[in-house]
Design a protein around this motif. Structure first.
Motif, short mmCIF file in Angstrom:
data_model
loop_
_atom_site.label_atom_id
_atom_site.label_comp_id
_atom_site.label_asym_id
_atom_site.label_seq_id
_atom_site.Cartn_x
_atom_site.Cartn_y
_atom_site.Cartn_z
N SER A 152 0.84 -1.20 0.00
CA SER A 152 0.00 0.00 0.00
C SER A 152 0.87 1.25 0.00
CB SER A 152 -0.92 0.00 1.22
OG SER A 152 -0.14 0.00 2.42
N LEU A 153 0.26 2.40 -0.24
CA LEU A 153 1.02 3.65 -0.28
C LEU A 153 1.33 4.13 1.13
CD1 LEU A 153 -0.98 5.51 -3.09
CD2 LEU A 153 1.32 4.57 -3.26
N THR A 154 2.51 4.73 1.29
CA THR A 154 2.89 5.28 2.59
C THR A 154 2.14 6.58 2.83
OG1 THR A 154 4.71 6.52 1.62
CG2 THR A 154 5.19 4.27 2.35
N PRO A 155 2.04 7.03 4.08
CA PRO A 155 1.32 8.29 4.37
C PRO A 155 1.91 9.51 3.66
CG PRO A 155 1.64 7.01 6.38
CD PRO A 155 2.45 6.32 5.31
N ASP A 156 3.23 9.51 3.44
CA ASP A 156 3.86 10.66 2.79
C ASP A 156 4.15 10.40 1.32
OD1 ASP A 156 7.28 10.14 4.03
OD2 ASP A 156 5.73 8.74 3.31
N ALA A 157 3.47 9.42 0.71
CA ALA A 157 3.70 9.11 -0.70
C ALA A 157 3.43 10.31 -1.59
CB ALA A 157 2.82 7.92 -1.13
N ALA A 158 2.36 11.07 -1.30
CA ALA A 158 2.01 12.23 -2.13
C ALA A 158 3.11 13.27 -2.09
CB ALA A 158 0.68 12.82 -1.67
N THR A 159 3.67 13.51 -0.91
CA THR A 159 4.74 14.51 -0.79
C THR A 159 5.99 14.08 -1.55
OG1 THR A 159 3.89 15.13 1.40
CG2 THR A 159 6.16 15.77 0.86
N ILE A 160 6.34 12.81 -1.40
CA ILE A 160 7.55 12.30 -2.07
C ILE A 160 7.38 12.34 -3.58
CG2 ILE A 160 9.00 10.26 -2.41
CD1 ILE A 160 8.33 9.48 0.48
N LEU A 161 6.23 11.88 -4.07
CA LEU A 161 6.01 11.86 -5.51
C LEU A 161 5.96 13.26 -6.08
CD1 LEU A 161 5.54 10.15 -8.02
CD2 LEU A 161 3.09 10.21 -7.54
N ALA A 162 5.32 14.19 -5.36
CA ALA A 162 5.24 15.58 -5.84
C ALA A 162 6.64 16.18 -5.94
CB ALA A 162 4.37 16.42 -4.90
N ARG A 163 7.52 15.87 -4.98
CA ARG A 163 8.88 16.41 -5.03
C ARG A 163 9.63 15.87 -6.25
NH1 ARG A 163 10.29 15.08 -0.33
NH2 ARG A 163 11.46 13.17 -0.77
N LYS A 164 9.48 14.57 -6.52
CA LYS A 164 10.15 14.00 -7.68
C LYS A 164 9.61 14.57 -8.98
CE LYS A 164 11.57 9.60 -5.62
NZ LYS A 164 13.02 9.83 -5.87
N VAL A 165 8.31 14.78 -9.05
CA VAL A 165 7.71 15.35 -10.26
C VAL A 165 8.18 16.79 -10.44
CG1 VAL A 165 5.54 16.09 -11.31
CG2 VAL A 165 5.73 13.81 -10.30
N ASP A 166 8.29 17.54 -9.35
CA ASP A 166 8.79 18.92 -9.44
C ASP A 166 10.22 18.94 -9.99
OD1 ASP A 166 6.46 20.06 -8.51
OD2 ASP A 166 7.13 20.15 -6.41
N GLU A 167 11.04 17.97 -9.59
CA GLU A 167 12.40 17.91 -10.10
C GLU A 167 12.41 17.67 -11.61
OE1 GLU A 167 14.15 14.81 -7.83
OE2 GLU A 167 14.31 15.98 -5.97
N VAL A 168 11.58 16.75 -12.05
CA VAL A 168 11.48 16.50 -13.49
C VAL A 168 10.97 17.74 -14.21
CG1 VAL A 168 10.34 15.11 -15.26
CG2 VAL A 168 11.11 14.03 -13.15
N TRP A 169 9.96 18.36 -13.65
CA TRP A 169 9.37 19.56 -14.25
C TRP A 169 10.42 20.66 -14.42
CZ3 TRP A 169 4.70 21.24 -16.17
CH2 TRP A 169 4.52 22.62 -16.27
N GLN A 170 11.18 20.92 -13.36
CA GLN A 170 12.18 22.00 -13.41
C GLN A 170 13.25 21.68 -14.44
OE1 GLN A 170 13.53 22.36 -9.38
NE2 GLN A 170 11.50 23.00 -8.61
N THR A 171 13.68 20.42 -14.50
CA THR A 171 14.72 20.05 -15.46
C THR A 171 14.23 20.20 -16.89
OG1 THR A 171 15.69 18.49 -13.90
CG2 THR A 171 16.24 18.19 -16.23
N VAL A 172 13.06 19.67 -17.17
CA VAL A 172 12.55 19.66 -18.54
C VAL A 172 12.20 21.06 -19.00
CG1 VAL A 172 10.67 18.86 -20.02
CG2 VAL A 172 11.75 17.29 -18.41
#
Length: 679
Positions: free
Chosen positions: A651-671
């Motif tokens: 199952s998803l961890t309680p902070d899964a949304a925060t972790i995934l959002a941070r990773k997506v922000d990194e991709v967003w900034q790079t691209v």
């Protein structure tokens, strides 16, 4: 010639060496360019044999050996570039006297520039084998016949006496009839309650005299060192009748009328058995000596399941336009790399057309439905990651934008040019790539269209622009228009002289000839503002040339920018408001489009909670959705102890949304940083 054809001609020499010639055949006049001649080819067949059971490694090794010679590699790359916006037929001409060459799994050959891509698995690459035919019967495709099929399934009652397995007649007939559908009349030969007769040689020849466009033969085959290959048919009493391949081929060759397609659809298990050797001998001989325009066989042990999944799309595509090479390419692609797509071997004597389509007058323009909009089928399931953050989306996995497609197609019915506006990474290039592939079919009721895609950031100057346009237009020129000698000479020179560029006047003349032949040209100009980085090259003369093309509707253009054209005064010289009146804005996805993207089928299915997480983090932006889904896919491939998004129970961890959002922000900034600012 329907489409450009790259031919690799392999020639066996007396000393055992191999030489290869490479030719490109193109144009309605049958023009030919020689890319390479008498190139020495060294094949290490023992190295290939060691990888027989591994299609990936085998194809890579075969590609490494075949394309080791630079001229052959360059021939493929040039032909692929030539057909960049359309299909390419690739034909391998093998010497009839070298059975060892025929036994190689050529359909596994991989792209020398992209080792992950088998050539024959690309639906736009129509891979076939050809042989010089001793039969002089013309191979011109007839008008489309009333579609009928002959199914022969030979299951002699005494197969066990010869150590041959029984064939499932009922199951085989059911599968083939299901694939053919109810619209094709079927005649059966074999031990079946619906059969016209037993699967005897006389019954087969009798049915072939009454023209049957499509013939399916299911039978055992064996090979002996002394007598050669046999196909096991039946006597009228049901007993086995082993027919020498030579006798069968000669019997078919003596017929005054022959089928357009014969499919050898036997199912067996061993990868290299006497049965496969017999069928390998029969398929090319039917094309070479019996003059059959197309023969489809299988190599490597065709499983019942593969047969069941291969034949429905094959028959469906044949019925569409009678182009067997295109139908086989589509059927291979429908299997995907997870299944043995390489088993289908197509032998051609003609150009791939089983019949000619009857010309039909274009239907009068009709308003396109607004709801429901054109429904594209969902992307096919795949092994591997379907998510592509920061890159152009493959055409077959393009999702959404139905409204924009409908509006653009409606504008193009009258050759009205359009502007496509959207922020960076919103999907403009992916949409243009999809349009380049699909516009001819979407607009087919309104005329013949040809779309040419330009990456304006890579177009160095007007001469480069004219060359790209003409190189992609010449292969699609209507027959009989313009100065044929001049067009042929220009096409030859463009291929042999990389620095040669047509003039602006010459390019306009060719476009006018195309328009006179009722070919409608659409220029897809991606990130058009990039040409402003080279103002000395793209000056007022080029701007005037461009305006004259689309304002007179010799061609339509679709320009993509990140801001509306009216807000870009530096583009004023190129922009005529009355000629580019349709402005389409690409916004973020709707909730439905976002869900379709995240729920693409793949081999690591997302749970409902994971889908909701990706949608929340993705915020309906294509790039963020792709990045979120990409990260989820990768995390699901790790052990649970190594995934920061999942607990040990999955199952998803309680902070899964925060972790995934941070990773997506990194991709967003790079691209977005790599995309740059501005329009």
């Amino acid at each position: 010639m329907l489409i450009p054809t790259l031919e690799f001609n392999l020639r066996s020499q007396a000393d055992g060496t191999l030489l290869v010639d490479a030719y490109l055949h193109y144009g309605s006049g049958g023009m030919t360019t020689c890319f390479a001649e008498a190139v020495a080819l060294t094949l290490d067949r023992q190295a290939l044999l060691a990888h027989t059971q591994d299609a990936l490694t085998y194809g890579s090794e075969l590609g490494r050996q075949f394309f080791a010679a630079t001229p052959l590699r360059e021939a493929w790359l040039q032909a692929r570039s030539f057909a960049a916006n359309g299909d390419l037929q690739v034909c391998l001409r093998l010497p009839a006297t070298d059975p060892a060459l025929h036994a190689l799994y050529w359909e596994r050959l991989r792209d020398p520039q992209d080792d992950d891509q088998p050539l024959a698995l690309n639906e736009r690459v129509r891979w076939a084998r050809i042989l010089a035919s001793a039969d002089l019967t013309p191979c011109d495709p007839p008008p489309r016949p009333a579609l009928r099929a002959l199914l022969l399934v030979a299951n002699p009652i005494d197969l066990a006496r010869y150590d041959l397995a029984e064939i499932d007649v009922e199951g085989t007939v059911a599968r083939l009839k299901h694939a053919l559908g109810k619209s094709i009349a079927v005649t059966l030969l074999g031990d079946h309650h619906e059969a016209h007769a037993r699967a005897t040689l006389p019954a087969l020849l009798e049915q072939l005299r009454d023209p049957q466009p499509l013939v399916f033969l299911v039978a055992h085959g064996t090979t002996t060192h002394s007598d050669g290959p046999y196909i096991w048919l039946e006597h009228a009493t049901g007993q086995a009748h082993p027919v020498p391949v030579k006798e069968l081929v000669e019997s078919v060759a003596r017929l005054s009328r022959r089928p357009q397609l014969i499919v050898l659809a036997s199912c067996y298990s061993a990868a290299e058995t006497s049965m496969e050797q017999a069928l390998r001998a029969l398929a090319p001989e039917l094309a070479r000596r019996a003059g059959i325009p197309a023969v489809l066989g299988f190599q490597g042990g065709l499983a019942m399941g593969t047969m069941k999944r291969f034949f429905p799309p094959l028959v469906r595509e044949i019925m569409r336009d009678g182009q067997i090479d295109r139908a086989v390419a589509a059927a291979r692609a429908s299997l995907g790399e997870a299944e043995p797509w390489w088993q289908a071997v197509l032998w051609l004597r003609g150009d791939g057309r089983l019949w000619q389509q009857t010309a039909q007058a274009p239907a009068p323009p009709a308003p396109l439905p607004q709801q429901p909009m054109w429904q594209r089928p969902p992307p096919p399931p795949m092994q591997g990651n379907p998510f592509t953050p920061g890159t152009v989306c493959p055409v077959e996995r393009f999702i959404g934008r139905e409204t924009a497609v409908i509006e653009l197609v409606e504008s193009l019915q009258n050759m009205q040019s359009s502007s496509l506006v959207g922020e960076a990474r919103i999907g403009k290039t992916s949409l243009l790539t999809y349009l380049a592939a699909k516009l001819p079919r979407l607009l087919a009721p309104y005329g013949r269209y040809h779309a040419i895609l330009f990456d304006m950031g890579r177009v160095t100057d007007p001469a480069h622009f004219y060359r790209h346009l003409v190189c992609h237009l010449l292969p699609h020129m209507p027959a009989g228009v313009g100065d044929q000698e001049q067009l042929h000479d220009l096409q030859q020179r463009l291929w042999h002289e990389p620095a040669l560029c047509p003039s602006a006047e010459q390019t306009v003349e060719i476009i006018e000839w195309a328009a006179a032949g009722q070919l409608r040209i659409v220029l897809l100009l991606d990130e058009f503002r990039d040409i402003l980085k080279r103002p000395q090259q793209f000056d007022s003369l080029f701007a005037g040339w461009m305006r004259s093309i689309y304002s007179t509707r010799l061609a339509a253009i679709i320009i993509t920018t990140r801001q509306p054209l009216r807000q870009l005064p530096e583009l004023k010289g190129f922009y005529m408001p009355n000629a580019i009146s349709a402005i389409h804005t690409l916004d973020r996805f709707s909730a439905t489009e976002s869900a379709r993207l995240v729920r693409q089928p793949h081999d690591r299915p997302f749970s409902p909670a994971e889908v909701e997480l990706a949608l929340a983090v993705g915020q309906d932006h294509p790039l963020r959705l792709q990045a979120a889904s990409d990260q989820l896919y990768k995390m699901k491939g790790r052990p649970l102890t190594a995934s920061p998004l999942h607990t040990l129970s999955g199952s998803l961890t309680p902070d899964a949304a925060t972790i995934l959002a941070r990773k997506v922000d990194e991709v967003w900034q790079t691209v977005t940083y790599l995309s740059g600012d501005g329009a």
